[in-house]
Scaffold this active site. Structure first.
Site, PDB file in Angstrom:
ATOM      1  N   ASP A  28       0.874  -1.253   0.054  1.00  0.00           N
ATOM      2  CA  ASP A  28      -0.293   0.096   0.199  1.00  0.00           C
ATOM      3  C   ASP A  28       0.561   1.014  -0.322  1.00  0.00           C
ATOM      4  OD1 ASP A  28      -2.371   1.932  -0.047  1.00  0.00           O
ATOM      5  OD2 ASP A  28      -3.175   0.155   0.862  1.00  0.00           O
ATOM      6  N   LEU A  29       0.416   2.121   0.056  1.00  0.00           N
ATOM      7  CA  LEU A  29       0.655   3.596   0.170  1.00  0.00           C
ATOM      8  C   LEU A  29       1.674   4.031   1.207  1.00  0.00           C
ATOM      9  CD1 LEU A  29      -1.604   5.920  -1.944  1.00  0.00           C
ATOM     10  CD2 LEU A  29       0.466   4.989  -2.726  1.00  0.00           C
ATOM     11  N   LEU A  63      -6.853  -5.230  -4.116  1.00  0.00           N
ATOM     12  CA  LEU A  63      -7.421  -4.806  -4.079  1.00  0.00           C
ATOM     13  C   LEU A  63      -7.039  -3.017  -3.895  1.00  0.00           C
ATOM     14  CD1 LEU A  63      -7.612  -6.014  -0.194  1.00  0.00           C
ATOM     15  CD2 LEU A  63      -9.485  -7.005  -2.105  1.00  0.00           C
ATOM     16  N   SER A 103     -16.549  -4.601  -8.656  1.00  0.00           N
ATOM     17  CA  SER A 103     -17.613  -3.649  -8.083  1.00  0.00           C
ATOM     18  C   SER A 103     -19.078  -3.693  -8.176  1.00  0.00           C
ATOM     19  CB  SER A 103     -17.185  -2.094  -7.999  1.00  0.00           C
ATOM     20  OG  SER A 103     -18.547  -1.916  -7.241  1.00  0.00           O
ATOM     21  N   HIS A 105     -20.647  -1.445  -8.062  1.00  0.00           N
ATOM     22  CA  HIS A 105     -21.201  -0.472  -9.585  1.00  0.00           C
ATOM     23  C   HIS A 105     -20.932  -0.666 -11.087  1.00  0.00           C
ATOM     24  CE1 HIS A 105     -22.612   2.183  -6.103  1.00  0.00           C
ATOM     25  NE2 HIS A 105     -21.235   0.864  -5.760  1.00  0.00           N
ATOM     26  N   TYR A 128     -16.635   5.709 -11.805  1.00  0.00           N
ATOM     27  CA  TYR A 128     -16.092   4.929 -11.041  1.00  0.00           C
ATOM     28  C   TYR A 128     -16.650   3.003 -11.395  1.00  0.00           C
ATOM     29  CZ  TYR A 128     -15.243   1.131  -6.906  1.00  0.00           C
ATOM     30  OH  TYR A 128     -15.079   0.278  -6.047  1.00  0.00           O
ATOM     31  N   LYS A 132     -13.703   0.137 -12.922  1.00  0.00           N
ATOM     32  CA  LYS A 132     -14.119  -1.319 -12.566  1.00  0.00           C
ATOM     33  C   LYS A 132     -14.431  -2.117 -13.763  1.00  0.00           C
ATOM     34  CE  LYS A 132     -12.560  -1.305  -8.275  1.00  0.00           C
ATOM     35  NZ  LYS A 132     -11.460  -2.184  -7.819  1.00  0.00           N
ATOM     36  N   CYS A 158     -18.665  -4.451   1.807  1.00  0.00           N
ATOM     37  CA  CYS A 158     -18.261  -5.206   2.547  1.00  0.00           C
ATOM     38  C   CYS A 158     -17.667  -4.184   3.935  1.00  0.00           C
ATOM     39  CB  CYS A 158     -17.053  -5.325   1.964  1.00  0.00           C
ATOM     40  SG  CYS A 158     -16.111  -7.127   2.949  1.00  0.00           S
TER      41      CYS A 158
END
Length: 256
Positions: A28-29, A63, A103, A105, A128, A132, A158
């Site tokens: 991760d960042l 993810l 997602s 979406h 968005y 996806k 989730c």
């Protein structure tokens, strides 16, 4: 196994559950202080970082993403180009399997309350959602062109518990999230698949057949939280929910 976006909301839910069975490399960042595993700090958009992160792993759970509506340029750079960078790195490193977080979406304009197969065609509700849908298309390309096993998981909602009445049909419990990713990692020769990341919700309309064929057998039901969920006077007609189907495109609206 590598988990990208491990410090995010879904990462915080699934990493502790995967840690018991797999040696984890987490990317991760920034590194949080509460997750176990070998950490790599960097972006999925950085090809050098991803090449090192994929070296020596046997699967990737991807993810990392902008997890809600944002500008077109940012969504394409992080969600789409970032996913391609992950897939390229996995392919170069000989990683045989990648699980991609998609997602609800991607199909947010599907009517709520009607049965929704896991692999129904995209009808995104936002930019968005478009990003996806592109992630799923990339997964398909890298399977059929290069032979990677790729499973796309259309995650519903989730959270530790359902956050609103809309989520009563789309909730993915923490326990079922762990069971779902375990199934994705252990299924024999899955090829390219799209499954729903939802629990066995009484109000659910998302098909569980495709996930069960892969070995995912959800056991939790959002209905036990229904009495405590605040009432919603205007129920959305679409899977994506009112916020996502009516917002101005490109305007950040938070996670989803």
């Amino acid at each position: 196994m590598l988990v990208t976006g491990a410090a995010g909301r879904v990462g915080h839910i699934v990493v502790p559950r995967l840690h018991a069975a797999w040696d984890l490399r987490l990317l991760d960042l920034a590194r949080p202080g509460d997750l176990p595993g070998e950490w790599v700090t960097g972006s999925v958009t950085d090809a050098g970082v991803m090449a090192g992160a994929c070296r020596g792993v046997d699967a990737v759970i991807h993810l990392a993403a902008l997890a809600g509506e944002d500008s077109w340029d940012r969504l394409m750079a992080v969600n789409v180009s970032g996913t391609r960078t992950v897939l390229d790195a996995a392919l170069a490193a000989g990683v045989p399997r990648v699980v991609l977080a998609s997602s609800v979406h991607t199909v947010g304009f599907r009517p709520a309350g009607q049965p929704v197969p896991a692999d129904c065609p995209p009808c995104p509700d936002t930019l968005y959602g478009v990003s996806k849908a592109a992630v799923e298309a990339l997964g398909s390309l890298y399977h059929f062109r290069f032979g990677l096993d790729v499973i796309c998981v259309r995650i519903g909602s989730c959270f530790v518990r359902p956050v609103d009445r809309h989520a009563l049909s789309l909730w993915l419990s923490p326990g079922d999230a762990g069971r779902m990713f375990e199934a994705c990692l252990t299924a024999t020769a899955p090829g390219f698949r799209v499954i729903w990341g939802v629990s066995a919700n009484s109000r659910g309309c998302c098909s569980l057949r495709e996930g069960r064929e892969l070995g995912y057998h959800p056991v939790d039901d959002a209905e036990r939280f229904a009495a405590a969920v605040p009432p919603d006077e205007t129920v959305s007609a679409h899977l994506g929910g009112r916020l996502f189907t009516t917002t101005e495109l490109g305007r950040p609206i938070g996670q989803g």
